[in-house]
Design a protein around this motif. Sequence first.
Motif, PDB file in Angstrom:
ATOM      1  N   ASP A   1       0.506  -1.364  -0.128  1.00  0.00           N
ATOM      2  CA  ASP A   1      -0.111   0.047  -0.068  1.00  0.00           C
ATOM      3  C   ASP A   1       1.067   1.160  -0.031  1.00  0.00           C
ATOM      4  O   ASP A   1       1.831   1.629   0.856  1.00  0.00           O
ATOM      5  N   GLY A   2       0.752   2.300  -0.593  1.00  0.00           N
ATOM      6  CA  GLY A   2       1.294   3.650  -1.049  1.00  0.00           C
ATOM      7  C   GLY A   2       2.461   3.235  -1.346  1.00  0.00           C
ATOM      8  O   GLY A   2       2.268   2.580  -2.660  1.00  0.00           O
ATOM      9  N   ILE A   3       4.174   4.187  -0.314  1.00  0.00           N
ATOM     10  CA  ILE A   3       4.474   5.118  -1.382  1.00  0.00           C
ATOM     11  C   ILE A   3       5.389   3.308  -1.442  1.00  0.00           C
ATOM     12  O   ILE A   3       5.516   3.485  -0.576  1.00  0.00           O
ATOM     13  N   THR A   4       5.982   2.897  -1.734  1.00  0.00           N
ATOM     14  CA  THR A   4       7.029   1.613  -1.528  1.00  0.00           C
ATOM     15  C   THR A   4       8.640   2.675  -1.137  1.00  0.00           C
ATOM     16  O   THR A   4       8.610   3.375  -1.143  1.00  0.00           O
ATOM     17  N   SER A   5       9.156   1.778  -0.377  1.00  0.00           N
ATOM     18  CA  SER A   5      10.400   2.035  -0.150  1.00  0.00           C
ATOM     19  C   SER A   5      11.402   1.790  -1.300  1.00  0.00           C
ATOM     20  O   SER A   5      11.100   1.142  -2.614  1.00  0.00           O
ATOM     21  N   PRO A   6      12.097   2.655  -1.547  1.00  0.00           N
ATOM     22  CA  PRO A   6      12.859   2.429  -2.714  1.00  0.00           C
ATOM     23  C   PRO A   6      13.045   1.365  -3.144  1.00  0.00           C
ATOM     24  O   PRO A   6      13.727   0.192  -2.228  1.00  0.00           O
ATOM     25  N   LEU A   7      13.255   1.204  -4.383  1.00  0.00           N
ATOM     26  CA  LEU A   7      13.272  -0.567  -4.786  1.00  0.00           C
ATOM     27  C   LEU A   7      15.046   0.114  -5.928  1.00  0.00           C
ATOM     28  O   LEU A   7      14.389   0.162  -7.294  1.00  0.00           O
ATOM     29  N   THR A   8      15.556  -0.492  -5.730  1.00  0.00           N
ATOM     30  CA  THR A   8      17.968   0.439  -6.280  1.00  0.00           C
ATOM     31  C   THR A   8      18.342  -1.086  -5.905  1.00  0.00           C
ATOM     32  O   THR A   8      17.797  -2.110  -5.292  1.00  0.00           O
ATOM     33  N   ALA A   9      18.839  -1.540  -6.568  1.00  0.00           N
ATOM     34  CA  ALA A   9      20.168  -2.032  -6.188  1.00  0.00           C
ATOM     35  C   ALA A   9      21.045  -1.493  -5.044  1.00  0.00           C
ATOM     36  O   ALA A   9      20.571  -0.286  -4.317  1.00  0.00           O
ATOM     37  N   SER A  10      22.526  -2.120  -4.660  1.00  0.00           N
ATOM     38  CA  SER A  10      22.836  -2.097  -3.131  1.00  0.00           C
ATOM     39  C   SER A  10      23.803  -1.456  -2.426  1.00  0.00           C
ATOM     40  O   SER A  10      23.778  -1.082  -1.715  1.00  0.00           O
ATOM     41  N   GLU A  11      24.281  -0.435  -4.224  1.00  0.00           N
ATOM     42  CA  GLU A  11      25.290  -0.370  -3.851  1.00  0.00           C
ATOM     43  C   GLU A  11      25.394   1.108  -4.612  1.00  0.00           C
ATOM     44  O   GLU A  11      24.176   1.383  -5.960  1.00  0.00           O
ATOM     45  N   ALA A  12      25.331   2.585  -3.808  1.00  0.00           N
ATOM     46  CA  ALA A  12      25.686   4.225  -4.732  1.00  0.00           C
ATOM     47  C   ALA A  12      27.129   4.333  -5.310  1.00  0.00           C
ATOM     48  O   ALA A  12      27.943   3.999  -4.799  1.00  0.00           O
ATOM     49  N   VAL A  13      27.081   4.755  -6.317  1.00  0.00           N
ATOM     50  CA  VAL A  13      28.175   5.098  -6.561  1.00  0.00           C
ATOM     51  C   VAL A  13      28.740   6.031  -7.589  1.00  0.00           C
ATOM     52  O   VAL A  13      27.090   6.809  -8.115  1.00  0.00           O
ATOM     53  N   THR A  14      29.381   6.757  -7.263  1.00  0.00           N
ATOM     54  CA  THR A  14      30.068   8.621  -8.126  1.00  0.00           C
ATOM     55  C   THR A  14      30.343   8.428  -9.398  1.00  0.00           C
ATOM     56  O   THR A  14      30.515   7.298  -9.548  1.00  0.00           O
ATOM     57  N   MET A  15      30.402   9.513  -9.940  1.00  0.00           N
ATOM     58  CA  MET A  15      31.107   9.441 -11.311  1.00  0.00           C
ATOM     59  C   MET A  15      32.181   8.532 -11.318  1.00  0.00           C
ATOM     60  O   MET A  15      32.834   7.663 -11.835  1.00  0.00           O
ATOM     61  N   THR A  16      33.192   9.748 -10.064  1.00  0.00           N
ATOM     62  CA  THR A  16      34.594   8.381  -9.949  1.00  0.00           C
ATOM     63  C   THR A  16      34.591   7.138 -10.335  1.00  0.00           C
ATOM     64  O   THR A  16      35.346   6.832 -10.367  1.00  0.00           O
ATOM     65  N   GLN A  17      33.421   6.972  -8.806  1.00  0.00           N
ATOM     66  CA  GLN A  17      33.416   5.591  -8.934  1.00  0.00           C
ATOM     67  C   GLN A  17      33.042   4.649 -10.124  1.00  0.00           C
ATOM     68  O   GLN A  17      34.054   3.903 -10.398  1.00  0.00           O
ATOM     69  N   LEU A  18      32.022   5.291 -11.120  1.00  0.00           N
ATOM     70  CA  LEU A  18      32.214   4.414 -12.078  1.00  0.00           C
ATOM     71  C   LEU A  18      33.084   4.794 -12.926  1.00  0.00           C
ATOM     72  O   LEU A  18      33.430   3.839 -13.666  1.00  0.00           O
ATOM     73  N   ALA A  19      34.116   5.599 -13.025  1.00  0.00           N
ATOM     74  CA  ALA A  19      35.182   5.635 -14.055  1.00  0.00           C
ATOM     75  C   ALA A  19      36.081   4.734 -13.357  1.00  0.00           C
ATOM     76  O   ALA A  19      37.231   4.352 -14.628  1.00  0.00           O
ATOM     77  N   ALA A  20      36.095   4.539 -12.099  1.00  0.00           N
ATOM     78  CA  ALA A  20      37.196   3.253 -11.962  1.00  0.00           C
ATOM     79  C   ALA A  20      36.245   1.855 -11.878  1.00  0.00           C
ATOM     80  O   ALA A  20      37.233   0.732 -12.833  1.00  0.00           O
ATOM     81  N   ILE A  21      35.473   1.980 -12.056  1.00  0.00           N
ATOM     82  CA  ILE A  21      34.981   0.189 -12.193  1.00  0.00           C
ATOM     83  C   ILE A  21      35.430  -0.245 -13.558  1.00  0.00           C
ATOM     84  O   ILE A  21      35.636  -0.672 -13.885  1.00  0.00           O
ATOM     85  N   ALA A  22      34.966   1.264 -14.530  1.00  0.00           N
ATOM     86  CA  ALA A  22      35.147   1.162 -16.052  1.00  0.00           C
ATOM     87  C   ALA A  22      36.609   0.496 -15.931  1.00  0.00           C
ATOM     88  O   ALA A  22      37.022   0.098 -17.347  1.00  0.00           O
ATOM     89  N   SER A  23      37.615   1.429 -15.770  1.00  0.00           N
ATOM     90  CA  SER A  23      38.593   1.331 -15.532  1.00  0.00           C
ATOM     91  C   SER A  23      39.172   0.511 -15.978  1.00  0.00           C
ATOM     92  O   SER A  23      39.454  -1.114 -16.187  1.00  0.00           O
ATOM     93  N   GLU A  24      38.761  -1.153 -14.056  1.00  0.00           N
ATOM     94  CA  GLU A  24      38.890  -1.790 -14.307  1.00  0.00           C
ATOM     95  C   GLU A  24      38.374  -2.796 -14.854  1.00  0.00           C
ATOM     96  O   GLU A  24      39.127  -4.373 -14.972  1.00  0.00           O
ATOM     97  N   VAL A  25      36.968  -2.927 -15.982  1.00  0.00           N
ATOM     98  CA  VAL A  25      36.697  -4.100 -16.457  1.00  0.00           C
ATOM     99  C   VAL A  25      37.101  -4.103 -17.340  1.00  0.00           C
ATOM    100  O   VAL A  25      36.973  -5.153 -18.373  1.00  0.00           O
ATOM    101  N   THR A  26      37.174  -2.957 -18.190  1.00  0.00           N
ATOM    102  CA  THR A  26      37.376  -2.560 -19.577  1.00  0.00           C
ATOM    103  C   THR A  26      38.668  -2.889 -20.380  1.00  0.00           C
ATOM    104  O   THR A  26      39.737  -3.456 -20.904  1.00  0.00           O
ATOM    105  N   GLY A  27      39.614  -2.199 -18.937  1.00  0.00           N
ATOM    106  CA  GLY A  27      41.432  -2.511 -19.057  1.00  0.00           C
ATOM    107  C   GLY A  27      42.217  -1.540 -19.500  1.00  0.00           C
ATOM    108  O   GLY A  27      42.915  -1.472 -19.822  1.00  0.00           O
ATOM    109  N   ARG A  28      41.016  -0.718 -19.095  1.00  0.00           N
ATOM    110  CA  ARG A  28      41.435   1.121 -20.445  1.00  0.00           C
ATOM    111  C   ARG A  28      41.165   2.436 -19.527  1.00  0.00           C
ATOM    112  O   ARG A  28      40.222   1.914 -18.848  1.00  0.00           O
TER     113      ARG A  28
END
Length: 289
Positions: free
Chosen positions: A190-217
């Motif tokens: 009923d009503g408004i749900t809790s946030p339906l989200t993935a289990s972690e929140a990341v910044t753009m800096t963290q995204l750049a680091a993840i992309a570097s790691e998984v792509t090797g570039r």
Amino acid sequence: MIVVTGANGQLGRAVVESLLGRVPPASIVASVRNPEKAVALAQHGIAVRSGDFADPEGLRAAFRGADQLLIVSADKLGDEALQLHRTAIDIARDTGARRILYTSHMGARVGSPFLPADQHAGTEADLAASGVAFTALRHGFYAESCLHMISDGLASGELRTPEDGPISWTTRDDLAEADAAILASDGGWDGITSPLTASEAVTMTQLAAIASEVTGREVRHTTVTDEEWRNAKIAGGMPAMYADMLLGTFQAARRGDFAATHPALAKLLGRPPRNMRDVLSPAKPCEPA
């Protein structure tokens, strides 16, 4: 009977497909603007009806007999979106729907610098005033939107963005599966749900680091001013209204509007939701063609 609007769209179709494993096909109605594009759904035994939020009489026929009705938010902005949603809510009520479900957003807030979040808050208020039981599905920010926002930067090796904040990017398919689970559960939301989200929140800096790691570039992250970022987008051909909307994403993220995480999605799925590492790993967007 469950009616799903926008069933030819990416989210709506995924919700319907997930429902097929949970309820009999004869209990599902796909409401679509172009029935000829929903042949595959009809082949599963799902009733396909013509329904357009801008056509009240057609929508009335599409919603006929609905017990639960999922309103997938319109792909419009501002007052136009609010009015389309109001039309759908009013007709759902008038045709006897017992519950209205609506695909809202985790950042829904009146006055949000991210325009869709403000309009989601407006529709949630309309649902509360409708007199019908409702569920506002507070979806996490789509991971697919993240990929769209950063794809050029990942490809070039430099991700240039305004100042940001953490965002719990969540895949559309996980959210569709959760929406189907809630529709099939027939209660308890009923009503408004809790946030339906993935289990972690990341910044753009963290995204750049993840992309570097998984792509090797290497992917660097550079913070630029709001004005510089906006001007660059417009110079690249993006309409000003969309540049402003996307800029609002960063401005709202700075406030923490998209930083929440919650176990509700994982519980609905019965497994961990996909995160941005999962999303970036198979695509390897930085690899040269």
